[in-house]
Design an enzyme around this catalytic site. Structure first.
Site, PDB file in Angstrom:
ATOM      1  N   ILE A  13       0.840  -1.208   0.000  1.00 61.20           N
ATOM      2  CA  ILE A  13       0.000   0.000   0.000  1.00 61.20           C
ATOM      3  C   ILE A  13       0.871   1.253   0.000  1.00 61.20           C
ATOM      4  N   ALA A  84       4.736  -1.952   8.806  1.00 61.09           N
ATOM      5  CA  ALA A  84       4.224  -2.963   9.742  1.00 61.09           C
ATOM      6  C   ALA A  84       4.571  -4.347   9.225  1.00 61.09           C
ATOM      7  N   THR A 135      -6.199  -1.234  10.357  1.00 59.45           N
ATOM      8  CA  THR A 135      -6.968  -2.271   9.662  1.00 59.45           C
ATOM      9  C   THR A 135      -8.325  -2.503  10.335  1.00 59.45           C
ATOM     10  N   ASP A 136      -9.255  -3.075   9.578  1.00 61.05           N
ATOM     11  CA  ASP A 136     -10.551  -3.440  10.182  1.00 61.05           C
ATOM     12  C   ASP A 136     -10.414  -4.675  11.085  1.00 61.05           C
ATOM     13  N   GLU A 137      -9.262  -5.373  10.990  1.00 64.26           N
ATOM     14  CA  GLU A 137      -9.117  -6.626  11.739  1.00 64.26           C
ATOM     15  C   GLU A 137      -9.075  -6.395  13.250  1.00 64.26           C
ATOM     16  N   TYR A 161      -1.332 -10.593  14.699  1.00 62.19           N
ATOM     17  CA  TYR A 161      -1.276  -9.399  13.828  1.00 62.19           C
ATOM     18  C   TYR A 161      -2.294  -8.362  14.276  1.00 62.19           C
ATOM     19  N   SER A 162      -3.557  -8.761  14.375  1.00 70.68           N
ATOM     20  CA  SER A 162      -4.585  -7.756  14.686  1.00 70.68           C
ATOM     21  C   SER A 162      -4.431  -7.232  16.114  1.00 70.68           C
ATOM     22  N   LYS A 165      -1.780  -4.567  15.904  1.00 76.73           N
ATOM     23  CA  LYS A 165      -2.313  -3.340  15.284  1.00 76.73           C
ATOM     24  C   LYS A 165      -3.250  -2.632  16.272  1.00 76.73           C
ATOM     25  N   LYS A 200      -0.415 -13.020   0.094  1.00 71.61           N
ATOM     26  CA  LYS A 200      -1.798 -12.641   0.394  1.00 71.61           C
ATOM     27  C   LYS A 200      -2.709 -13.269  -0.651  1.00 71.61           C
ATOM     28  N   PRO A 216      -4.753 -23.090  -2.860  1.00 71.73           N
ATOM     29  CA  PRO A 216      -5.071 -23.572  -1.495  1.00 71.73           C
ATOM     30  C   PRO A 216      -6.094 -22.685  -0.775  1.00 71.73           C
ATOM     31  N   VAL A 217      -7.302 -23.193  -0.629  1.00 68.93           N
ATOM     32  CA  VAL A 217      -8.373 -22.439   0.048  1.00 68.93           C
ATOM     33  C   VAL A 217      -8.489 -22.948   1.480  1.00 68.93           C
ATOM     34  N   TYR A 218      -8.395 -22.041   2.444  1.00 67.09           N
ATOM     35  CA  TYR A 218      -8.435 -22.447   3.849  1.00 67.09           C
ATOM     36  C   TYR A 218      -9.866 -22.828   4.266  1.00 67.09           C
ATOM     37  N   HIS A 299      -9.213 -18.477  12.626  1.00 71.51           N
ATOM     38  CA  HIS A 299      -9.592 -17.767  11.387  1.00 71.51           C
ATOM     39  C   HIS A 299     -10.855 -16.908  11.572  1.00 71.51           C
TER      40      HIS A 299
HETATM   41  P1  NAD Z   1       3.333  -4.832   3.404  1.00 66.07           P
HETATM   42  O1  NAD Z   1       3.694  -6.001   4.272  1.00 66.07           O
HETATM   43  O2  NAD Z   1       3.161  -5.040   1.946  1.00 66.07           O
HETATM   44  O3  NAD Z   1       4.438  -3.689   3.581  1.00 66.07           O
HETATM   45  C1  NAD Z   1       4.983  -3.347   4.810  1.00 66.07           C
HETATM   46  C2  NAD Z   1       6.227  -2.485   4.559  1.00 66.07           C
HETATM   47  O4  NAD Z   1       6.752  -2.097   5.839  1.00 66.07           O
HETATM   48  C3  NAD Z   1       7.342  -3.216   3.818  1.00 66.07           C
HETATM   49  O5  NAD Z   1       7.882  -2.383   2.815  1.00 66.07           O
HETATM   50  C4  NAD Z   1       8.369  -3.501   4.913  1.00 66.07           C
HETATM   51  O6  NAD Z   1       9.709  -3.550   4.426  1.00 66.07           O
HETATM   52  C5  NAD Z   1       8.156  -2.313   5.847  1.00 66.07           C
HETATM   53  N1  NAD Z   1       8.570  -2.614   7.228  1.00 66.07           N
HETATM   54  C6  NAD Z   1       8.243  -3.707   7.972  1.00 66.07           C
HETATM   55  N2  NAD Z   1       8.832  -3.634   9.170  1.00 66.07           N
HETATM   56  C7  NAD Z   1       9.523  -2.473   9.201  1.00 66.07           C
HETATM   57  C8  NAD Z   1      10.337  -1.839  10.173  1.00 66.07           C
HETATM   58  N3  NAD Z   1      10.550  -2.393  11.380  1.00 66.07           N
HETATM   59  N4  NAD Z   1      10.903  -0.647   9.873  1.00 66.07           N
HETATM   60  C9  NAD Z   1      10.698  -0.065   8.654  1.00 66.07           C
HETATM   61  N5  NAD Z   1       9.953  -0.642   7.685  1.00 66.07           N
HETATM   62  C10 NAD Z   1       9.382  -1.822   7.963  1.00 66.07           C
HETATM   63  O7  NAD Z   1       2.026  -4.214   4.062  1.00 66.07           O
HETATM   64  P2  NAD Z   1       0.779  -3.503   3.370  1.00 66.07           P
HETATM   65  O8  NAD Z   1      -0.187  -4.534   2.953  1.00 66.07           O
HETATM   66  O9  NAD Z   1       1.281  -2.529   2.386  1.00 66.07           O
HETATM   67  O10 NAD Z   1       0.171  -2.745   4.633  1.00 66.07           O
HETATM   68  C11 NAD Z   1       0.607  -1.434   4.979  1.00 66.07           C
HETATM   69  C12 NAD Z   1      -0.140  -0.962   6.211  1.00 66.07           C
HETATM   70  O11 NAD Z   1      -1.531  -0.946   5.949  1.00 66.07           O
HETATM   71  C13 NAD Z   1       0.056  -1.853   7.432  1.00 66.07           C
HETATM   72  O12 NAD Z   1       0.155  -1.028   8.567  1.00 66.07           O
HETATM   73  C14 NAD Z   1      -1.224  -2.687   7.489  1.00 66.07           C
HETATM   74  O13 NAD Z   1      -1.527  -3.050   8.809  1.00 66.07           O
HETATM   75  C15 NAD Z   1      -2.223  -1.705   6.930  1.00 66.07           C
HETATM   76  N6  NAD Z   1      -3.387  -2.317   6.253  1.00 66.07           N
HETATM   77  C16 NAD Z   1      -3.199  -3.245   5.267  1.00 66.07           C
HETATM   78  C17 NAD Z   1      -4.310  -3.774   4.604  1.00 66.07           C
HETATM   79  C18 NAD Z   1      -4.145  -4.775   3.490  1.00 66.07           C
HETATM   80  O14 NAD Z   1      -5.143  -5.303   2.995  1.00 66.07           O
HETATM   81  N7  NAD Z   1      -2.945  -5.049   3.019  1.00 66.07           N
HETATM   82  C19 NAD Z   1      -5.597  -3.357   4.960  1.00 66.07           C
HETATM   83  C20 NAD Z   1      -5.748  -2.386   5.975  1.00 66.07           C
HETATM   84  C21 NAD Z   1      -4.632  -1.868   6.606  1.00 66.07           C
HETATM   85  P1  TYD Z   2      -5.103 -12.633   3.471  1.00 64.71           P
HETATM   86  O1  TYD Z   2      -4.903 -12.127   2.083  1.00 64.71           O
HETATM   87  O2  TYD Z   2      -3.958 -13.264   4.187  1.00 64.71           O
HETATM   88  O3  TYD Z   2      -5.694 -11.400   4.306  1.00 64.71           O
HETATM   89  P2  TYD Z   2      -6.312 -11.370   5.824  1.00 64.71           P
HETATM   90  O4  TYD Z   2      -6.078 -12.656   6.485  1.00 64.71           O
HETATM   91  O5  TYD Z   2      -5.535 -10.263   6.447  1.00 64.71           O
HETATM   92  O6  TYD Z   2      -7.760 -11.049   5.641  1.00 64.71           O
HETATM   93  O7  TYD Z   2      -6.304 -13.672   3.452  1.00 64.71           O
HETATM   94  C1  TYD Z   2      -7.580 -13.309   2.978  1.00 64.71           C
HETATM   95  C2  TYD Z   2      -8.512 -14.495   3.199  1.00 64.71           C
HETATM   96  O8  TYD Z   2      -8.098 -15.567   2.346  1.00 64.71           O
HETATM   97  C3  TYD Z   2      -8.464 -15.037   4.614  1.00 64.71           C
HETATM   98  O9  TYD Z   2      -9.781 -15.449   4.989  1.00 64.71           O
HETATM   99  C4  TYD Z   2      -7.565 -16.264   4.518  1.00 64.71           C
HETATM  100  C5  TYD Z   2      -7.800 -16.748   3.095  1.00 64.71           C
HETATM  101  N1  TYD Z   2      -6.653 -17.415   2.428  1.00 64.71           N
HETATM  102  C6  TYD Z   2      -6.822 -18.681   1.839  1.00 64.71           C
HETATM  103  O10 TYD Z   2      -7.923 -19.265   1.861  1.00 64.71           O
HETATM  104  N2  TYD Z   2      -5.749 -19.258   1.237  1.00 64.71           N
HETATM  105  C7  TYD Z   2      -4.512 -18.647   1.192  1.00 64.71           C
HETATM  106  O11 TYD Z   2      -3.549 -19.256   0.642  1.00 64.71           O
HETATM  107  C8  TYD Z   2      -4.378 -17.360   1.774  1.00 64.71           C
HETATM  108  C9  TYD Z   2      -3.051 -16.658   1.757  1.00 64.71           C
HETATM  109  C10 TYD Z   2      -5.466 -16.769   2.383  1.00 64.71           C
END
Ligand code: NAD
Ligand code: TYD
Length: 358
Positions: A13, A84, A135-137, A161-162, A165, A200, A216-218, A299
């Protein structure tokens, strides 16, 4: 000229946000601080790396000295805090680093920003803001199908994780409540789009399908996530920075709930539509690749955001419908095979074997 400090800008992001901001604004400077963990990739920022108004600093947000130095050498106006550990599955295997980065790293940033921005009388300099991306988590899992996450929903995190956060969110809240620290928080639903690391759901399924590997679906595949195209998240963050009422939190989501199995089937169908008939990968892509595997521990069943507040108060609405966003995303991965090959070489193979026991 406004100076932005973006943390975690080499991740999914964060890098999309940097591209978004340079498309939307002319009068900004961005400093990207990232420690480049497995999830950080400077390849995401090739297109901006030589700009005069962009600087990359490799540093860890837990490193107090390095972070304080960034604040003392730059007049930072806005912190946009993405950095993060972000993957639930990894947090189940190794929770400690989630506490260290997500909680302690956030504390280091808050302290450095407070020290740089605070006046002698305890007030804060004009025009400063700390935007904490969450995050919403943190709200836990919804059981009543008519229920949604509001900003007032009590926190009930389940995964390490959640929980980490949620802890960081509470720390930000404590700074707002105690010091009137100039901050906002956003809690967004699941994002998808370009540059997402293939651990992801969506990029993993696209990559596996294109490689003819099992999908792979969980569990029963009926867990529900609320999907938002990443640019719409970036748009929401940009609006909260500009117009968000100081101290407020805003939920971001586009009312786009899908069961995981629906997402996987949509990816299969879209790949079949997009790939030309003479592409050798096309033949192997079918629902036969779907494999139900052991469920994730703890989960969460369903996430669903009520974005009423940000829509009503700031006028935010998503621009990209899921049907369009998923096509854009799949096309992006097809056009950036080198990016995917690069990311999935080396350590990723080890991760995949360990996580999926193959
Ligand atoms: P990501 O894992 O793709 O990226 C995380 C980045 O943070 C990476 O570039 C990593 O190198 C850097 N990082 C990790 N630890 C670090 C540290 N100690 N010091 C400096 N840099 C560090 O994550 P993302 O999916 O881009 O998520 C970004 C943010 O948005 C997170 O805070 C996450 O909780 C939040 N968020 C993500 C989602 C989602 O769907 N991905 C949804 C809602 C909120
Ligand atoms: P993910 O992308 O890890 O996001 P989050 O757990 O933060 O919501 O997973 C999204 C959903 O997909 C979650 O319910 C777990 C499921 N999932 C699978 O079923 N198979 C997979 O291989 C992965 C990575 C996730």
């Amino acid at each position: 000229m406004r100076n932005y400090l973006v943390t975690g800008g080499a991740g999914f992001i964060g890098s999309n946000f940097i591209h978004y901001m340079f498309r939307k604004h002319e009068d900004i400077r961005i400093i990207n601080v990232d420690s480049l963990t497995y999830a950080g990739n400077l390849g995401n920022l090739e297109a901006v790396k030589d700009r005069d108004d962009y600087t990359f600093i490799k540093a860890d947000i837990r490193d107090k000295e390095a972070i304080e130095k960034i604040f003392s050498e730059n007049d930072i106006d806005v912190v946009v805090h993405f950095a993060a550990e972000s993957h639930v599955d990894r947090s189940i295997v190794n929770p400690e680093v989630f506490v260290e980065t997500n909680v302690l790293g956030t504390a280091v940033l808050l302290n450095a920003a407070k020290a740089a921005w605070e006046n002698e009388d305890g007030s804060f300099k004009e025009g400063k803001k700390f935007l904490h991306v969450s995050t919403d988590e943190v709200y836990g899992s919804l059981s009543d199908p008519s229920d949604y996450f509001y900003e007032t929903t009590p926190y009930d995190p389940h995964s390490p994780y959640s929980a980490s956060k949620a802890s960081a969110d509470l720390l930000v809240k404590a700074y707002i409540d105690t010091y009137h620290f100039p901050a906002n928080m956003t809690n967004c639903s699941n994002n998808y789009g370009p540059y997402q690391f293939p651990e992801k759901l969506i990029p993993l399924m696209i990559n596996n399908a294109l490689s003819g590997k099992k999908l792979p679906v969980y569990g029963d595949g009926k867990n529900v996530r609320d999907w938002l195209y990443v640019d719409d998240h970036c748009k929401g963050i940009d609006m909260v920075i500009d117009k968000g009422v100081m101290g407020e939190k805003y939920n971001i989501g586009g009312h786009n709930e899908r069961e995981n199995i629906q997402i996987v089937k949509t990816i299969i169908k879209t790949l079949q539509e997009i790939l030309p008939d003479d592409d050798p990968r096309k033949k192997g892509i079918s629902e036969d690749l779907i494999t139900y595997v052991e469920d994730r521990k703890g989960h969460d069943r369903r996430y669903a955001i009520a974005p009423d507040k940000i829509s009503r108060e700031l006028g935010w609405l998503p621009d990209t419908k899921f049907e369009d966003g998923i096509k854009l995303t799949i096309k992006w991965y097809l056009e950036h095979k080198d990016w995917m090959d690069n990311i999935t070489s080396g350590d990723y193979q080890e991760y995949y074997k360990r996580m999926y026991k193959v």
